[in-house]
Design a protein around this motif. Structure first.
Motif, short mmCIF file in Angstrom:
data_model
loop_
_atom_site.label_atom_id
_atom_site.label_comp_id
_atom_site.label_asym_id
_atom_site.label_seq_id
_atom_site.Cartn_x
_atom_site.Cartn_y
_atom_site.Cartn_z
N HIS A 1 0.81 -1.22 0.00
CA HIS A 1 0.00 0.00 0.00
C HIS A 1 0.85 1.26 0.00
O HIS A 1 0.46 2.27 -0.58
CB HIS A 1 -0.92 0.03 1.23
CG HIS A 1 -2.10 -0.87 1.11
ND1 HIS A 1 -3.02 -0.78 0.08
CD2 HIS A 1 -2.54 -1.87 1.91
CE1 HIS A 1 -3.96 -1.69 0.26
NE2 HIS A 1 -3.69 -2.37 1.34
N THR A 2 2.00 1.22 0.69
CA THR A 2 2.79 2.44 0.86
C THR A 2 4.25 2.23 0.49
O THR A 2 4.75 1.10 0.47
CB THR A 2 2.74 2.94 2.32
OG1 THR A 2 3.46 2.01 3.15
CG2 THR A 2 1.31 3.07 2.83
N TYR A 3 4.92 3.34 0.24
CA TYR A 3 6.35 3.31 -0.07
C TYR A 3 7.15 2.78 1.12
O TYR A 3 8.14 2.07 0.95
CB TYR A 3 6.82 4.71 -0.46
CG TYR A 3 8.32 4.81 -0.61
CD1 TYR A 3 8.97 4.26 -1.72
CD2 TYR A 3 9.09 5.44 0.36
CE1 TYR A 3 10.35 4.33 -1.85
CE2 TYR A 3 10.47 5.52 0.24
CZ TYR A 3 11.10 4.97 -0.87
OH TYR A 3 12.45 5.03 -0.99
N ASP A 4 6.72 3.13 2.34
CA ASP A 4 7.43 2.65 3.54
C ASP A 4 7.45 1.12 3.59
O ASP A 4 8.48 0.51 3.89
CB ASP A 4 6.76 3.19 4.81
CG ASP A 4 7.14 4.64 5.08
OD1 ASP A 4 8.12 5.11 4.47
OD2 ASP A 4 6.45 5.30 5.88
N ASP A 5 6.30 0.49 3.31
CA ASP A 5 6.23 -0.98 3.32
C ASP A 5 7.15 -1.56 2.26
O ASP A 5 7.86 -2.55 2.49
CB ASP A 5 4.79 -1.44 3.06
CG ASP A 5 3.84 -1.04 4.19
OD1 ASP A 5 4.30 -0.96 5.33
OD2 ASP A 5 2.65 -0.80 3.91
N MET A 6 7.14 -0.94 1.10
CA MET A 6 8.00 -1.38 -0.01
C MET A 6 9.48 -1.28 0.38
O MET A 6 10.28 -2.20 0.17
CB MET A 6 7.69 -0.51 -1.23
CG MET A 6 8.70 -0.55 -2.35
SD MET A 6 8.34 0.78 -3.53
CE MET A 6 9.88 0.80 -4.45
N ARG A 7 9.81 -0.16 1.03
CA ARG A 7 11.20 0.08 1.45
C ARG A 7 11.64 -0.95 2.49
O ARG A 7 12.76 -1.47 2.44
CB ARG A 7 11.29 1.51 2.01
CG ARG A 7 12.65 1.96 2.44
CD ARG A 7 12.62 3.46 2.72
NE ARG A 7 11.62 3.83 3.68
CZ ARG A 7 11.77 3.78 5.01
NH1 ARG A 7 12.92 3.37 5.51
NH2 ARG A 7 10.81 4.16 5.82
N HIS A 8 10.76 -1.24 3.44
CA HIS A 8 11.08 -2.24 4.46
C HIS A 8 11.31 -3.62 3.84
O HIS A 8 12.23 -4.35 4.24
CB HIS A 8 9.94 -2.34 5.49
CG HIS A 8 9.80 -1.13 6.36
ND1 HIS A 8 10.87 -0.39 6.79
CD2 HIS A 8 8.70 -0.53 6.89
CE1 HIS A 8 10.45 0.61 7.55
NE2 HIS A 8 9.14 0.55 7.61
N PHE A 9 10.48 -3.97 2.87
CA PHE A 9 10.62 -5.27 2.22
C PHE A 9 11.95 -5.36 1.48
O PHE A 9 12.68 -6.36 1.60
CB PHE A 9 9.46 -5.50 1.24
CG PHE A 9 9.59 -6.77 0.45
CD1 PHE A 9 9.32 -8.01 1.02
CD2 PHE A 9 9.99 -6.74 -0.88
CE1 PHE A 9 9.46 -9.19 0.30
CE2 PHE A 9 10.13 -7.90 -1.62
CZ PHE A 9 9.86 -9.13 -1.02
N LEU A 10 12.30 -4.33 0.72
CA LEU A 10 13.55 -4.34 -0.04
C LEU A 10 14.75 -4.42 0.90
O LEU A 10 15.74 -5.11 0.61
CB LEU A 10 13.65 -3.09 -0.91
CG LEU A 10 12.69 -3.04 -2.12
CD1 LEU A 10 12.74 -1.67 -2.79
CD2 LEU A 10 13.03 -4.13 -3.13
N SER A 11 14.65 -3.74 2.03
CA SER A 11 15.73 -3.79 3.02
C SER A 11 15.89 -5.20 3.57
O SER A 11 17.01 -5.72 3.67
CB SER A 11 15.43 -2.81 4.17
OG SER A 11 16.35 -2.98 5.22
N ALA A 12 14.77 -5.85 3.91
CA ALA A 12 14.81 -7.21 4.45
C ALA A 12 15.37 -8.20 3.43
O ALA A 12 16.19 -9.06 3.76
CB ALA A 12 13.41 -7.65 4.89
N VAL A 13 14.96 -8.05 2.18
CA VAL A 13 15.44 -8.94 1.11
C VAL A 13 16.95 -8.76 0.91
O VAL A 13 17.68 -9.73 0.72
CB VAL A 13 14.67 -8.67 -0.20
CG1 VAL A 13 15.37 -9.31 -1.39
CG2 VAL A 13 13.25 -9.22 -0.09
#
Length: 722
Positions: free
Chosen positions: A195-207
C-alpha cells in the motif's frame, strides 16, 4: 486461452451452515468489488477458502458445482488447518509481527508446519486450474509462500502478489525463525505490491539484508528474473458510497437515527475488534476531551461500532472487556437523562445503515496504532456529499500518505488526539469544505478500479522487461551458436573480466585467487584462442596469479598491459597521480565512519570497498562518498565508477574499452567475445567491433549481446569451447 486466477485466503462469498444446509452469502468488501471486473470475465476464476469446514464428500461436490457457477473454486480446509494455519500462524505470528506488536508473536513450530501445508494445498488447487501462460494474482499475508511454490511448478507463469497489511522493518522480520522462507516465498512473484512506499522500502531492506539480493529502482535481481516491488495505494468504490449517501433510503435511516440524538456533534468510530486498531486509546482520548472541555457536555457524542472478531481468543476477549469497561465508566461519569457520551455497538451493520452513519456524522475518528491502508476513512470522505465533515486520521494508517488534508494525529498521543477532537468540532464550514473537496478528488481519482488497472498494467510492464532480458539470455541454443562460431574461427580472441566473471566475489579481494579448475580452463582455452584477462585488479596481483599462463593481461582498467611471454608491464597511458592524497584522505574519513570498509590503492586509481559493511549502512555511506567524490572529481578531471560493492575513482580516458580497442589495433580476428559483470565492462562491450559477441554477467540492462546468470555459468560456457 490465457486466463487470470485471483487467489486469496477467503473467497468473496461466505459459506454459511443453516438448517442443515450450506448457503452462500456475497462479501461486500472492497477487494471483492474491485476484482469483480477481473474474475467474472472470460475463463477467469477466483480460488480460496469458502469460510467453513466441510467434511462430507457429497456436500463438497455440491459446493464445487455451485461455486463453479459463480466463477470460483474452493480450497477446503480442515478444522485443524483453520486452527493452526489461519488462527495460529497467520493471526498469532504474522499479524502481530507485521503490525509491530512483537510481544504478541507466537513462535509455534507446529503452526509454521501447518502454514507450509496449507500454502501447498492452495498451490495444488491452483495447479489443477492453471496453464503455463496464465496470470495468477495472490493476495495477502496468509499466502506468503505461495508465489515461490507456484514458480517451481509453473516457471513461465505470470505471478503477482499484493500485501494488504503493513510490512515491518528488517528489525522485526529478522526475529522470525522462518524469515528466509517467507521472503523467498514472496520473491516467487514477478510483481510484489504494497500500500505504501514505507512498506515497499522495508521489504527491499529485508530482502537485501537477509537474502543478499540487491535492488535498483525497485527491481530485485534474483537468479535469472527481475522482480519489481512497488506501492499501490488501494482505493474504494467511490461512486457506491457517494450514491448511497444521496439515496432516499439512507437519508431516511439517518433522519431516524438523528431524531434520537437531538442536536449534537457526532463522532464516528468504526473498527473490527483488534489490538492494532487502538480502540482503548481512542476512548481514553475522548475521555480526556470531555474532562478538559466541560462546555461540550451534552453537545458531543461518539457513535462507536466494534465489529466482532476472534471472539473466542483470550487476548481478544480481554480487549473486548477493556473496551466495555472504558465505555461503561465514561458513560457512568458523564451521562445525563438526555445525553449518553458513547453509543456503543458491538456488532456489524448492513451497508445502508453504515452509509447512514457516515452521512450523518460530523467527525470520523480513525486512529489505528498500525494499519496497512484503512478504507473506513476513505468511505467516510466519499459519503460527505454535502461537503461538511472532518476526518481525524492516524499517521500510522497507510491512507494518511494520501489524505494529507485530514487532521493527522499520533494515536499514542492522548493529549494530541483530544486537542484534534476539539479542533475538528470548532472547524468552520469553509475549511471543512476545502479539506473534504481535496480528499474527495484524491479518492475519486484513485478508486478501487484504478488500483486494479494500475497494478495489472504494471504487471504487464514487468513481464515485458523480463522478456527483453530473456531474449538475451545465454541458453543452450546460444551456447551451441557461440561454440559453432568459435570452432570455425582461425583467429579467435576472448576478453575476460576477472572478479564476478571468472570467479565469484569474496569478502577479502585477496581471497578471490584462481582455483585449480580455473587455471585448467584457462590453459585449455589458451591453446585454441588468444585469451586476454582484462581487469580492474592491480598489475602485481594479476601478474602473480597468472604467472606461467599463456595469456595477455590488462590491469587497472587499461592502464597496464603485459603481453604473453613478456617479463615487464607496458603502460598504456601516462597518468599524473597528484590528485591521490586529497581523494585518499576523503576516502579514509569514510572508512573511519564505516566499520568493515577499506581502501585499495592501485597505481592509477583508488578503490573504496564496502562488501564487509553492514547491509544498508554500506549503501548509505557509498552514496555519501559518491556525491563527495563526484564534486572533487570535477577539479581533477577524474571519473567515479560504481562497481559491485566498490567505488573506484580514476581518469575517464582510462577504461577497458579503450584498452581493448588498442589491443586489437592492427590485428584481424574472426571471433571476438567479451565477458564482464559490471559498469566498467560496459566500455568493453561498447568498444567491440561489429560482429563481435559480448556477455554481461547478471541480469542488469546492458550494451552486451547477452546476459548470463553467474560466474559458474561463465565457466560452463567457456568449457564448451575447449
Amino acid at each position: 486461452m490465457a486466463k487470470t486466477i485471483i487467489v486469496s485466503n477467503r473467497l468473496p462469498v461466505s459459506l454459511r451452515h443453516k438448517n442443515g444446509k450450506f448457503e452462500f452469502k456475497p462479501s461486500a468488501g472492497g477487494l471483492a468489488t474491485g476484482l469483480g471486473s477481473i474474475y467474472k470475465e472470460g475463463e477467469n476464476i477466483w480460488i480460496g477458502w469458502p469460510g467453513n469446514d466441510v467434511e462430507d464428500p457429497e456436500q463438497r461436490a455440491e459446493i464445487i458445482i455451485e461455486l463453479h457457477e459463480l466463477k470460483m473454486a474452493p480450497v477446503f480446509l480442515t478444522k485443524e488447518d483453520i486452527e493452526q494455519f489461519y488462527e495460529g500462524f497467520s493471526n498469532e505470528t504474522l499479524w502481530p509481527a507485521f503490525h509491530y506488536f512483537t510481544q504478541n508473536i507466537n513462535y509455534d513450530e507446529n503452526h509454521w508446519e501447518a502454514y507450509v501445508r496449507v500454502n501447498q494445498k492452495f498451490c495444488d488447487a491452483i495447479i489443477k486450474k492453471a496453464s503455463p501462460e496464465d496470470t495468477i494474482w495472490v493476495h495477502d499475508y496468509q499466502l506468503l509462500l505461495l508465489p515461490q511454490m507456484l514458480r517451481e511448478r509453473l516457471p513461465g507463469a505470470t505471478i503477482a502478489f499484493f500485501q494488504h497489511i503493513p510490512f515491518p522493518s528488517y528489525e522485526v522480520v529478522r526475529m522470525l525463525p522462518w524469515r528466509q522462507e517467507i521472503l523467498s516465498g514472496m520473491c516467487g512473484a514477478d510483481l510484489i505490491g504494497f500500500h505504501t512506499y514505507d512498506d515497499m522500502r522495508h521489504f527491499l531492506s529485508a530482502v537485501g539484508r537477509i537474502m543478499g539480493l540487491s535492488n535498483e529502482s525497485g527491481y530485485i535481481q534474483a537468479e535469472n528474473r527481475l522482480i519489481n516491488v512497488d506501492s499501490f495505494p488501494m482505493g474504494i468504490d467511490y461512486d457506491k458510497f457517494a450514491n448511497s449517501a444521496k439515496s432516499k433510503n439512507t437519508q431516511r435511516i439517518a433522519k431516524k437515527f438523528l431524531g434520537q440524538l437531538d442536536d449534537q456533534k457526532l463522532l464516528l468510530s468504526i473498527d473490527r475488534l483488534d489490538y492494532s486498531k487502538g480502540i482503548p486509546q481512542r476512548i481514553k482520548a475522548f475521555d480526556r476531551f470531555l474532562e478538559e472541555n466541560p462546555e461540550y457536555h451534552e453537545k458531543v457524542s461518539m457513535i462507536m461500532i466494534v465489529v466482532p472478531s476472534r471472539a473466542k481468543v483470550k487476548s481478544y476477549m480481554e480487549l473486548k472487556e477493556e473496551i466495555d469497561t472504558l465505555v461503561g465508566r465514561i458513560n457512568s461519569d458523564y451521562s445525563t437523562l438526555n445525553w449518553l457520551p458513547i453509543h456503543y455497538f458491538y456488532r456489524s451493520f448492513p451497508f445502508e445503515e453504515l452509509s447512514a452513519f457516515y452521512a450523518m456524522s460530523d467527525i470520523a475518528l480513525v486512529t489505528p496504532l498500525r494499519d496497512g491502508m484503512n478504507l473506513v476513512c476513505k468511505e467516510f470522505v466519499a459519503s460527505k456529499v454535502d461537503m461538511k465533515g472532518t476526518l481525524i486520521l492516524s499517521e500510522m494508517a497507510g491512507a494518511s500518505k494520501e489524505l494529507q488534508d485530514a487532521i493527522l494525529v499520533n494515536p499514542n498521543d492522548n493529549k494530541g488526539v483530544a486537542e484534534a477532537i476539539k479542533y475538528a468540532i470548532t472547524m468552520d464550514e469553509k475549511e471543512q469544505k476545502l479539506r473534504i473537496t481535496s480528499m474527495q478528488e484524491t479518492i475519486q481519482r484513485y478508486d478501487i478500479f484504478q488500483w486494479v488497472k494500475v497494478f495489472m498494467d504494471r504487471l504487464d510492464h514487468v513481464k515485458q522487461k523480463q522478456l527483453d532480458l530473456q531474449s538475451k539470455e545465454v541458453d543452450a541454443d546460444v551456447i551451441r551458436d557461440l561454440g559453432g562460431h568459435f570452432d570455425k574461427a582461425k583467429k579467435p580472441i576472448l576478453f575476460l573480466d576477472y572478479d564476478g566473471t571468472l570467479v565469484g566475489f569474496k569478502s577479502k579481494p585477496e581471497d578471490a585467487f584462481p582455483d585449480e579448475e580455473l587455471k585448467t580452463l584457462i590453459t585449455k582455452l589458451s591453446k585454441k584462442s588468444q585469451v586476454v584477462i582484462i581487469s580492474g585488479r592491480d598489475k602485481e596481483t594479476l601478474g602473480s596469479w597468472f604467472q606461467g599462463q599463456n595469456v595477455d593481461l590488462i590491469a587497472e582498467h587499461g592502464v597496464w598491459l603485459k603481453m604473453n611471454g613478456n617479463e615487464d608491464w607496458d603502460a598504456y597511458a601516462e597518468v599524473d597521480d597528484h590528485w591521490k592524497p586529497d581523494i585518499k584522505s576523503v576516502m579514509a574519513y569514510y572508512v573511519q565512519r564505516t566499520p568493515g570498509a577499506f581502501i585499495e590503492e592501485k597505481h592509477h586509481s583508488l578503490v573504496w570497498h564496502y562488501r564487509k559493511v553492514e547491509s544498508g549502512l554500506g549503501d548509505l555511506r557509498m552514496r555519501e562518498l559518491f556525491s563527495h567524490l563526484k564534486y572533487m572529481a570535477r577539479g581533477h578531471n577524474l571519473q567515479v565508477l560504481e562497481g559491485n560493492m566498490v567505488l573506484e575513482i580514476k581518469r575517464p580516458d582510462i577504461n577497458k574499452g579503450r584498452a581493448a580497442t588498442s589491443f586489437m589495433k592492427g590485428n584481424t580476428y574472426d571471433f571476438i567475445l567479451a565477458i564482464g559483470d559490471d559498469w566498467t565492462d560496459e566500455d568493453t562491450f561498447q568498444a567491440m567491433p561489429e560482429g563481435a559477441f559480448s556477455i554481461r554477467v547478471g541480469y542488469s540492462y546492458t550494451k552486451a549481446t547477452y546476459n548470463i546468470k553467474n560466474s559458474k555459468e561463465v565457466r560452463y560456457l567457456l568449457n564448451k569451447f575447449t
